[in-house]
Design an enzyme around this catalytic site. Structure first.
Site, short mmCIF file in Angstrom:
data_model
loop_
_atom_site.label_atom_id
_atom_site.label_comp_id
_atom_site.label_asym_id
_atom_site.label_seq_id
_atom_site.Cartn_x
_atom_site.Cartn_y
_atom_site.Cartn_z
N ARG A 1 -8.43 -3.17 0.73
CA ARG A 1 -9.33 -2.24 0.03
C ARG A 1 -10.37 -3.01 -0.74
O ARG A 1 -10.04 -3.89 -1.54
CB ARG A 1 -8.55 -1.39 -0.97
CG ARG A 1 -7.82 -0.29 -0.29
CD ARG A 1 -7.20 0.64 -1.27
NE ARG A 1 -6.13 1.35 -0.58
CZ ARG A 1 -5.21 2.07 -1.18
NH1 ARG A 1 -5.20 2.17 -2.49
NH2 ARG A 1 -4.30 2.68 -0.47
N SER B 1 -7.33 5.53 0.48
CA SER B 1 -6.44 6.51 -0.16
C SER B 1 -7.13 7.34 -1.22
O SER B 1 -8.08 8.05 -0.94
CB SER B 1 -5.22 5.78 -0.72
OG SER B 1 -4.29 6.70 -1.21
N HIS B 2 -6.71 7.17 -2.46
CA HIS B 2 -7.20 8.01 -3.56
C HIS B 2 -8.39 7.36 -4.28
O HIS B 2 -8.88 7.89 -5.26
CB HIS B 2 -6.06 8.20 -4.54
CG HIS B 2 -5.40 6.90 -4.86
ND1 HIS B 2 -4.49 6.32 -4.00
CD2 HIS B 2 -5.56 6.04 -5.87
CE1 HIS B 2 -4.12 5.16 -4.48
NE2 HIS B 2 -4.74 4.96 -5.62
N ASP C 1 -1.57 11.51 1.66
CA ASP C 1 -0.16 11.13 1.52
C ASP C 1 0.40 11.41 0.12
O ASP C 1 1.60 11.50 -0.05
CB ASP C 1 0.08 9.67 1.95
CG ASP C 1 -0.81 8.68 1.23
OD1 ASP C 1 -1.67 9.10 0.43
OD2 ASP C 1 -0.66 7.47 1.48
N THR D 1 7.61 -1.32 -5.25
CA THR D 1 6.50 -0.38 -5.10
C THR D 1 5.85 -0.53 -3.72
O THR D 1 5.64 -1.64 -3.26
CB THR D 1 5.47 -0.67 -6.20
OG1 THR D 1 6.12 -0.42 -7.45
CG2 THR D 1 4.25 0.19 -6.08
N GLU E 1 8.02 8.01 -4.93
CA GLU E 1 7.47 7.08 -5.90
C GLU E 1 6.85 7.88 -7.03
O GLU E 1 6.33 8.98 -6.81
CB GLU E 1 6.36 6.24 -5.26
CG GLU E 1 6.83 5.27 -4.22
CD GLU E 1 5.72 4.28 -3.88
OE1 GLU E 1 5.74 3.17 -4.42
OE2 GLU E 1 4.82 4.63 -3.09
N SER F 1 4.18 7.47 -8.30
CA SER F 1 2.74 7.56 -8.11
C SER F 1 2.36 8.72 -7.20
O SER F 1 1.51 8.58 -6.34
CB SER F 1 2.23 6.24 -7.54
OG SER F 1 2.98 5.93 -6.38
C1 G1P Z 1 -0.10 2.31 -5.96
C2 G1P Z 1 1.17 2.99 -6.42
C3 G1P Z 1 2.25 2.80 -5.39
C4 G1P Z 1 1.76 3.32 -4.04
C5 G1P Z 1 0.43 2.69 -3.68
C6 G1P Z 1 -0.16 3.30 -2.43
O1 G1P Z 1 0.13 0.94 -5.79
O2 G1P Z 1 1.59 2.49 -7.67
O3 G1P Z 1 3.40 3.48 -5.80
O4 G1P Z 1 2.69 3.04 -3.04
O5 G1P Z 1 -0.50 2.86 -4.74
O6 G1P Z 1 -0.41 4.66 -2.58
P1 G1P Z 1 -0.27 -0.16 -6.89
O7 G1P Z 1 -1.74 0.04 -7.15
O8 G1P Z 1 0.52 0.19 -8.12
O9 G1P Z 1 0.10 -1.45 -6.28
ZN ZN Z 2 -3.19 8.11 -0.25
#
Ligand code: G1P
Ligand code: ZN
Length: 557
Positions: A23, A118-119, A287, A352, A371, A373
Site C-alpha cells: 500500500r 482496503s479502507h 471485508d 494481527t 479481529e 479492527s
Molecule cells: C490493520 C488491522 C488488522 C487488519 C489489517 C487489514 O492492520 O489492525 O487487524 O488485519 O488492518 O485489514 P495494521 O494496520 O494494524 O497492521
Molecule cells: Zn478492507
C-alpha cells in the site's frame, strides 16, 4: 503472435508487502515502471506454478479505486508476457475482497491479484494497493510475500506484451495472445454463496413480520454497494431507503471508507436521528464491517463472540458443518475465548492480519474468527467478510425474535449476562514519526527482555506478565516474532501496543486496552469511562506522549 518487449528497469526500494499487500500513495505507483516491477515480482513469486506464472489462472478484482484502470492494463501486459493462461476479472475490475476469495476457491484458480488499499482513502492524492492471494483464497503467507519482496529487490528487466487496451466493461470471454480473459459479474457468485450459508427465507420472514423494524446499510461508496443493493433491496425486498452510498466511486466520494464510529459518522447519525433498529457498514473493499443498533454499538470483539454463540442455532452453514474452533487476533478482546470455553471448543490467539487464520481453517480447526479492527468471518472463504457479518447479525435477529422481541442492545446485554463483559478500546496515533515510534516499542521490549515489568504496580493495576507476542503456527510450525507488546495485569486486564503494518505514510501506533467485568451493574457503562484508568496506565508505561509528541489519538474505536 504477440510481441513481447523487454524493457530495462531498476528495483524500487520498499516494495515489501505489509499486513495486507503493498500500500502506497497513488503517486508512488504512478512512477515509471513501479507498478510493472511489482506485478512482475508477484508473477515470478507465485508458489504453485514452476517457473513463475506460466499456465496460471488468476482472479483479478478490487474496489475500483482511482488508478485501478491503469493497473488492470499493466496486469494484462505482464501476464501475457509471463505465460499466464487465464485471467478471471470482475466487470470493470470490481470484485470485493471476500467475493474474490470465493471465486479463487470456486474456480480452483492459482491465485488472485486484488487492487485495493482496503479502507484507506482513494483518489490521485491518496492510496492504492496491490495484494496477492493464494489458491486457498487467502492472503499470501509471509513465505510468498518475502519472495515477492526478494524478486522486487533484484529485478532488472521487464517483460511486457505489446497488446491493445482491454475493455473490462463487458461480461464475456476474449483472447489476448495465448491468454484468455473472462470478464464476470463479480456479485453473482457471492450472492449464491451467501444463499448456501444463510437462511434467506428466515431473514425475509423476519422483516415481513416486523414491518416497523428498520435497517440501514452504508456502502461507504466502496465496492459493497452493488452487493448490498442486490442482497437487501433485491433479495430481501427492503425499500431503497435501506441502503446508502451504494455506488462505488474511485475516491469513495472523498470519504475515508472505514466502517467505524468516526468515519461512518453519516450512518451513525442517520441511525440515531431516524430511529433505525439495525445499522451496518462495510469498508472500501468489503471485508470489514460495523454493526450498530438503536443506542447500541457492537464492538467487533463482541460481534465475533456473539456470532459464535448463536452460530449453530441461527445459521444453517454451521448447523450443517458444525463449529470446529474459534480464533481471534491477539489484540482482540478475549470475549470469544469465553464462548469457546463454554461451548467446549478449541480457540486460538494469532497475530494481527487475516492470513494467520487461513492455516487453521484449511486444517479444519477454526470455523469462526475475528479481529478487533472490524473484521469478522468464517471458513466459508479465506478473507474476512463484511456482508457475511451483516447477514450473520440479521440471522441472529431473526432467530432470537422468534420467541421474544429483541434489538441489538438486548442481544448485547443478554450476552454480557451469560459471559460478563470485556470492555475494549483501541487508540490510533496516525502518521507519527517512524523512528520515534520504533524507539518507543524498542524501549518496552528492552524492559521486557530485562524482566523489568512483571510485578510492577501502577495505580490499581499490577503487571502479571509482559511479552513481545510470538506465534508458533500449530499447523506449519512457522514462528512469527515481534507481533506486539503485550502487558497483562493480575486482574486479566491487558494493554497491547503495536505498530501498524498497513499505513502508507509515517508510522501508526495502535494502543489496545481491555478490561473484564462480571459485575452486572457495569454492563451498561460507556466503554471509554470504564477504561480510562487503564488507558492512563498505558500512556504512563509507554511514555507515548514523550515519544510521539501526541496528546490525543487520531481515532478512538
Ligand atoms: C490493520 C488491522 C488488522 C487488519 C489489517 C487489514 O492492520 O489492525 O487487524 O488485519 O488492518 O485489514 P495494521 O494496520 O494494524 O497492521
Ligand atoms: Zn478492507
Amino acid at each position: 503472435m504477440v510481441n513481447i518487449q523487454t524493457v530495462a528497469t531498476q528495483p524500487f526500494e520498499g516494495q515489501k508487502p505489509g499486513t495486507s499487500g503493498l500500500r502506497k500513495r497513488v503517486k508512488i505507483f504512478q512512477q515509471k515502471n513501479y507498478t510493472e516491477n511489482f506485478i512482475q515480482s508477484i508473477l515470478e513469486a507465485i508458489p504453485e506454478a514452476d517457473g513463475g506464472a506460466k499456465g496460471a489462472t488468476l482472479v483479478i478484482g478490487g474496489d475500483g479505486r482511482y488508478y485501478s484502470d491503469e493497473v488492470l492494463q499493466v496486469i494484462v501486459k505482464c501476464s501475457v508476457a509471463q505465460g499466464v493462461s487465464k485471467l478471471i476479472v470482475g466487470r470493470n475490475g470490481i470484485v470485493s475482497t471476500p467475493a474474490a476469495s470465493n471465486i479463487i476457491r470456486k474456480r480452483k484458480a492459482t491465485g488472485g491479484i486484488l487492487l485495493t488499499a482496503s479502507h484507506n482513502p482513494g483518489g490521485p492524492d491518496n492510496d492504492f494497493g496491490i495484494k496477492y492471494n493464494c489458491s486457498n483464497g487467502g492472503p499470501a503467507p509471509e513465505s510468498v510475500t518475502n519472495k515477492i519482496y526478494e524478486v522486487s529487490k533484484t529485478i532488472k528487466e521487464l517483460k511486457l506484451a505489446d497488446v491493445p487496451k482491454v475493455d473490462f466493461s463487458k461480461i464475456g470471454t476474449q483472447q489476448v495472445g495465448d491468454m484468455t480473459i473472462e470478464i464476470i459479474d463479480g456479485v453473482a457468485d457471492y450472492v449464491d454463496l451467501m444463499k448456501e450459508i444463510f437462511d434467506f427465507d428466515a431473514i425475509k420472514s423476519f422483516f415481513a413480520k416486523n414491518k416497523d423494524f428498520k435497517m440501514l446499510f452504508d456502502g461507504m461508496n466502496g465496492v459493497t454497494g452493488p452487493y448490498g443493493y442486490r442482497l437487501f433491496v433485491e433479495e430481501f425486498g427492503l425499500p431503497e431507503s435501506s441502503v446508502m452510498r451504494c455506488t462505488p466511486q474511485p475516491d469513495f466520494g472523498g470519504g475515508h471508507p472505514d466502517p467505524n464510529l468516526t468515519y461512518a459518522h453519516d450512518l451513525v447519525e442517520a441511525v440515531n436521528s431516524q430511529g433505525i433498529d439495525f445499522g451496518a457498514a462495510s469498508d472500501g473493499d468489503g471485508d470489514r464491517n460495523m454493526i450498530i443498533g438503536k443506542n447500541a454499538f457492537v464492538t467487533p470483539s463482541d460481534s465475533v463472540a456473539i456470532i459464535a454463540h448463536y452460530a449453530k442455532d441461527a445459521i444453517p452453514y454451521f448447523k450443517k458443518h458444525g463449529v470446529n474452533g474459534l480464533a481471534r487476533s491477539m489484540p482482540t478482546s478475549q470475549a470469544v475465548d469465553l464462548v469457546a470455553k463454554k461451548l467446549g471448543l478449541e480457540h486460538f490467539e494469532v497475530p494481527t492480519g487475516w492470513k494467520f487464520f487461513g492455516n487453521l481453517m484449511d486444517a479444519g480447526r477454526c470455523s469462526i474468527c475475528g479481529e478487533e479492527s472490524f473484521g469478522t468471518g468464517s471458513d466459508h472463504i479465506r478473507e474476512k467478510d463484511g456482508l457475511w457479518a451483516v447477514l450473520a447479525w440479521l440471522s441472529i435477529l431473526a432467530h432470537v425474535n422468534k420467541d421474544k422481541t429483541m434489538g441489538v442492545q438486548d442481544i448485547l446485554q443478554e450476552h454480557y449476562k451469560i459471559y460478563g463483559r470485556n470492555f475494549f478500546s483501541r487508540y490510533d496515533y496516525e502518521e507519527v514519526d517512524g523512528q520515534r515510534a520504533d524507539d518507543m516499542v524498542k524501549r518496552l521490549s528492552h524492559q521486557i527482555e530485562k524482566n523489568e515489568l512483571a510485578g510492577k504496580k501502577i495505580g490499581d493495576f499490577t503487571i502479571d506478565k509482559a511479552d513481545d507476542f510470538e506465534y508458533l503456527d500449530p499447523i506449519d510450525g512457522s514462528v512469527s516474532k515481534h507481533q506486539g507488546i503485550r502487558i497483562i495485569f493480575t486482574d486479566g486486564s491487558r494493554i497491547i501496543i503495536r505498530l501498524s503494518g498497513t499505513g502508507s505514510q509515517g508510522a501508526t501506533v495502535r494502543l489496545y486496552v481491555e478490561k473484564y467485568s462480571n459485575d452486572a451493574a457495569e454492563y451498561p457503562k460507556d466503554a471509554q469511562v470504564g477504561l480510562k484508568p487503564l488507558i492512563d496506565v498505558a500512556l504512563e508505561l509507554s511514555e507515548l506522549e514523550k515519544f510521539t509528541g501526541r496528546k490525543e489519538p487520531t481515532v478512538i474505536t
